[in-house]
Design an enzyme around this catalytic site. Structure first.
Site, PDB file in Angstrom:
ATOM      1  N   TYR A 144       0.737  -1.263  -0.098  1.00 45.82           N
ATOM      2  CA  TYR A 144      -0.279  -0.464   0.205  1.00 45.82           C
ATOM      3  C   TYR A 144       0.841   1.203  -0.260  1.00 45.82           C
ATOM      4  O   TYR A 144       2.015   1.274   0.907  1.00 45.82           O
ATOM      5  CB  TYR A 144      -1.054   0.373   0.569  1.00 45.82           C
ATOM      6  CG  TYR A 144      -1.599   1.564   1.668  1.00 45.82           C
ATOM      7  CD1 TYR A 144      -2.879   1.234   0.314  1.00 45.82           C
ATOM      8  CD2 TYR A 144      -1.350   2.279   2.592  1.00 45.82           C
ATOM      9  CE1 TYR A 144      -3.757   2.479   0.736  1.00 45.82           C
ATOM     10  CE2 TYR A 144      -2.563   3.179   2.386  1.00 45.82           C
ATOM     11  CZ  TYR A 144      -3.249   3.218   1.260  1.00 45.82           C
ATOM     12  OH  TYR A 144      -4.333   4.717   1.743  1.00 45.82           O
ATOM     13  N   ASP A 238       9.454   2.984   0.177  1.00 46.47           N
ATOM     14  CA  ASP A 238       8.055   3.447   0.863  1.00 46.47           C
ATOM     15  C   ASP A 238       8.217   2.914   2.382  1.00 46.47           C
ATOM     16  O   ASP A 238       7.833   2.084   2.901  1.00 46.47           O
ATOM     17  CB  ASP A 238       6.943   2.849   0.095  1.00 46.47           C
ATOM     18  CG  ASP A 238       5.666   3.532   1.096  1.00 46.47           C
ATOM     19  OD1 ASP A 238       5.763   4.597   2.006  1.00 46.47           O
ATOM     20  OD2 ASP A 238       4.639   3.576   0.523  1.00 46.47           O
ATOM     21  N   LYS A 266       4.175   8.950   9.516  1.00 43.12           N
ATOM     22  CA  LYS A 266       4.038   8.546  10.361  1.00 43.12           C
ATOM     23  C   LYS A 266       4.634   8.857  11.646  1.00 43.12           C
ATOM     24  O   LYS A 266       4.514  10.002  12.468  1.00 43.12           O
ATOM     25  CB  LYS A 266       3.875   6.440  10.196  1.00 43.12           C
ATOM     26  CG  LYS A 266       2.629   7.032   9.399  1.00 43.12           C
ATOM     27  CD  LYS A 266       1.936   4.541   9.713  1.00 43.12           C
ATOM     28  CE  LYS A 266       1.314   5.128   7.951  1.00 43.12           C
ATOM     29  NZ  LYS A 266       1.297   4.370   7.316  1.00 43.12           N
TER      30      LYS A 266
HETATM   31  C1  PLP Z   1       0.277   4.502   5.896  1.00 42.70           C
HETATM   32  C2  PLP Z   1       1.385   4.553   4.594  1.00 42.70           C
HETATM   33  C3  PLP Z   1       1.177   5.128   3.607  1.00 42.70           C
HETATM   34  C4  PLP Z   1      -0.199   6.638   3.369  1.00 42.70           C
HETATM   35  O1  PLP Z   1       0.160   7.242   4.680  1.00 42.70           O
HETATM   36  P1  PLP Z   1      -0.766   8.155   4.524  1.00 42.70           P
HETATM   37  O2  PLP Z   1      -0.102   9.525   5.749  1.00 42.70           O
HETATM   38  O3  PLP Z   1      -1.997   7.450   5.540  1.00 42.70           O
HETATM   39  O4  PLP Z   1      -1.550   9.138   3.569  1.00 42.70           O
HETATM   40  C5  PLP Z   1       2.041   4.801   2.389  1.00 42.70           C
HETATM   41  N1  PLP Z   1       2.327   4.452   2.763  1.00 42.70           N
HETATM   42  C6  PLP Z   1       2.651   3.226   3.952  1.00 42.70           C
HETATM   43  C7  PLP Z   1       3.982   1.475   3.135  1.00 42.70           C
HETATM   44  C8  PLP Z   1       1.382   3.602   4.338  1.00 42.70           C
HETATM   45  O5  PLP Z   1       1.993   2.217   4.840  1.00 42.70           O
END
Ligand code: PLP
Length: 432
Positions: A144, A238, A266
């Site tokens: 994701y 990511d 995060k």
């Molecule tokens: C949570 C997450 C996102 C998206 O971040 P948001 O702050 O919710 O937009 C993208 N990539 C990874 C790996 C994530 O865990």
């Protein structure tokens, strides 16, 4: 378990909020029942509006790595609040946080702060395209990367390897440049690269955390780095979930690789909306005002958010909790496996650093396909028994459970007792 006030708010909230929430997982759809509404949190504990107390493994899906309302962080935020909330001009805090981020990630000479992980990733993709002059991107099924159009394909949903939009409203044109590969399967990447000369980047979660926790093999990671380098394709890590969580320098440090572009979110904001993307100078100089790739934000680098990020990272550096996370996660793994064995339940426990996750399946979970063999009905029973016994897990089989520094030994023993009760409940339900 009393959830009257949550039910009341849920009913009221549904009128003017979609599903009474602002992010779908909060609706508890995959575990059924009433979604809890939170009153407050402190340290390792979170309290719902009915006064139920839980040990919090959601931790706002990652950011609250120090637990809630850490005193040093709170003091810092309060201090900065007094100076004003947002200015539309630069502040020192942005520079300090940038220095800390670039120190932690050797692959980053420069960084740009944004407001969410989604924004970080969509900007990183634009940057990769700007830098290479190519259009296609390769992502892995089950990973994701936020909710931008081009990345909502096989994003932990059932659409798996088909290059179909994972959401209504995403035009075919927006995903026609997105190619899907299999996690832990380098051949699937190689095949795309051989067939497509127009690939700008491969994007991956160094530790997949959005199909449950799935660790890459060492060979896969090394080959992915070598292959992208040899093909002139950028590698985008990511690390929105893993940055400052797996280790201070993120999962790349642990895996011994350096991506070309890194995305953060995060933990870097410590609970305020912060995302970031960064790379070596040569790549970042493409970004406006230095270069011709446009990307902007009214609230980007918000001073309060920066102060929260700085304080959080400083605390993490000071405490260096990563070895303790490892020990706690190992203890939880043993507890889960012992309880599963005792009750004759098939269970896989995957974990990496402070991320852990249990799948109700016989099959070893190494990718999205194997993750999907998990029995989500069993998870549902397990989830609600854990809640009844004071443990707040993410309300989905495919979300990682997060450890935080505020969790005490006592908390963890309590969690073990809850696991024993919950696993027995799963077995009892099977017998019926
Ligand atoms: C949570 C997450 C996102 C998206 O971040 P948001 O702050 O919710 O937009 C993208 N990539 C990874 C790996 C994530 O865990």
């Amino acid at each position: 378990m009393k959830l009257e006030k949550s039910l009341e708010l849920y009913t009221r909230g549904k009128k003017h909020l979609v599903g009474a929430v602002n992010s779908p997982v909060r609706a508890f759809k995959s575990v059924g029942g009433i979604p809890i509404f939170i009153e407050k949190a402190k340290g390792s504990k979170i309290y719902d509006v009915d006064g139920n107390e839980y040990i919090d493994f959601v931790l706002s899906y990652g950011p609250m790595i120090l637990g809630h309302r850490n005193s040093v962080v709170e003091k810092t935020i309060k201090k900065y609040m007094r100076n004003g909330y947002t200015f539309g001009a630069s502040t020192k805090g942005e520079i300090i946080l940038a220095e800390m981020v670039c120190d932690a990630f050797p692959g980053m000479d420069k960084v740009r702060f944004v407001n969410s992980g989604t924004e970080a990733v969509l900007s990183a993709i634009r940057l990769a395209r700007a830098y290479t002059g190519k259009n296609k991107i390769i992502k892995f099924a089950g990973c994701y990367h936020g909710h931008s159009d081009a990345l909502l394909v096989a994003a932990g949903s059932g659409l798996a390897t088909l290059s179909l939009p994972g959401s209504k409203g995403v035009p075919d044109d927006a995903v026609k440049n997105t190619l899907i590969a299999e996690f832990n399967n380098i051949d699937s990447v190689e095949k795309h690269l051989a067939e497509n000369k127009d690939v700008a980047a491969v994007i991956f979660e160094p530790i997949a955390g959005n199909m449950g926790v799935v660790e890459p093999t060492k060979e896969f990671i090394e080959e992915l780095r070598d292959l992208t380098k040899a093909s002139g394709v950028l590698l985008i890590a990511d690390e929105v979930m893993t940055g400052f969580r797996s280790k201070f320098g993120g999962a790349q440090e642990l895996l011994g690789i350096q991506a070309d572009i890194t995305c953060l979110g995060k933990v870097v904001g410590g609970g305020f909306p912060v995302g970031a993307y960064g790379a070596r100078n040569e790549i970042m100089e493409m970004v406006a005002p230095l270069g011709e790739m446009y990307q902007a934000g009214t609230l980007s680098g918000n001073p309060i958010a920066m102060s929260c990020g700085i304080a959080t990272l400083k605390e993490l550096q000071k405490r260096d909790p990563y070895k303790d996370f490892e020990k706690t996660a190992a203890f939880l793994e043993r507890s889960l496996k012992a309880a599963a064995k005792e009750n004759g339940i098939d269970l896989q426990v995957n974990r990496f650093g402070s991320m852990i996750n249990a799948f109700f399946t016989k099959e070893k979970v190494v990718d999205f396909k194997s993750a999907q063999t998990s029995d989500t009905i069993k998870f549902k029973t397990f989830f609600w028994k854990m809640m009844e016994n004071g443990v707040f897990l993410p309300p989905s089989q495919f979300e990682a459970w997060f450890l935080g520094t505020a969790m005490t030994k006592r908390d963890i023993y309590k969690v073990r007792s809850a696991i024993n009760v919950a696993m027995k409940a799963v077995a009892d339900k099977e017998k019926k």
